[in-house]
Structures are given as C-alpha cells and as structure tokens.
Design a protein around this motif. Structure first.
Motif: not given
Length: 139
Positions: A117-132
C-alpha cells in the motif's frame, strides 16, 4: 524454445503461485515440472518464464486531468480476489461536478501488505504530480 513458442498454462501458473505462497522456491517448483515431464526438453517453458505480478498501477492522461479538477475527496476501494489470478484489484475514484464517479487510477496487488500500500499510494501521488487530494477515504 524460441520465446514466442514458450508459454505457461493457467494450471502451471497456479501451481507456481501456490508453491510460492507455501514458501517453495521457484527453482524447486521448476525441477518438479521437469521431473514430471520426463526432462527439460518436454516442457514448453523455461524457469525464468515465470513473470508473476506483485504490484501494478495504472492511470492515464484523462485520469490525471480529472484529478486536477475533481480532487476534493478521493476514495480508494479494494475488491478481493475477483479474478482468476487471485490479484486484489484497487480503484481510486473521485466525484465530478455532476456527482458522477470518475476513475482516477487502478491497481493490481498480489497481497495487502503495508509495504504494498505504501508503494501504491506513493506511486499514485507521483503520477498525480505530487498533489495530495484534499480528502481521502479508504475502506
């Protein structure tokens, strides 16, 4: 044994996955296939052909654009072993200005360990431009 002629059947894939979950190394599993077939030449695959998915993530340009507009609250939901490969499917969903669900990304996971889950959420955030997202819901 050209690569395009080698293949792993579903039963062989399941055996490899079951043995992996039981802690049996891939090399031992492969040797059992060799013994059962009567030799290496009788198999239509080689040991390194096993390419099990551990984690996969997908989001396209439309998903990233939708996130920019509709990132007030994001929901992450998982369904359990709904496909024949026993992979957990997860989806990132937002709500657009019409109140409709909008897919913002999805994932496949072999397990539900914290590191996955850590990997997945970090990957998702990077993909979304680092915007939470402004808010985040999980089940």
């Amino acid at each position: 044994m050209l690569k395009q002629h080698r293949e792993l059947s579903m039963s062989i894939r399941r055996t490899i996955e079951n043995n992996e979950e039981a802690g049996i190394r891939l090399s031992k599993t492969y040797q059992s296939f060799v013994a059962a077939a009567g030799g290496h030449r009788e198999l239509n695959f080689i040991e390194k052909d096993d390419q099990s998915i551990k984690l996969a993530f997908w989001a396209d340009a439309r998903s990233r654009a939708a996130f920019e507009c509709f990132r007030d609250v994001i929901s992450f939901d998982t369904t359990y072993n709904t496909n024949r490969y026993n992979l957990v499917c997860g989806s990132f969903v937002g709500v657009n200005h019409h109140g409709q669900s909008t897919l913002l990304g999805c994932s496949l996971m072999k397990n539900e360990e914290i590191e996955s889950f850590k990997w997945l959420f970090q990957c998702w955030l990077r993909c979304m431009g680092g915007n939470a997202p402004k808010g985040f819901l999980t089940d």
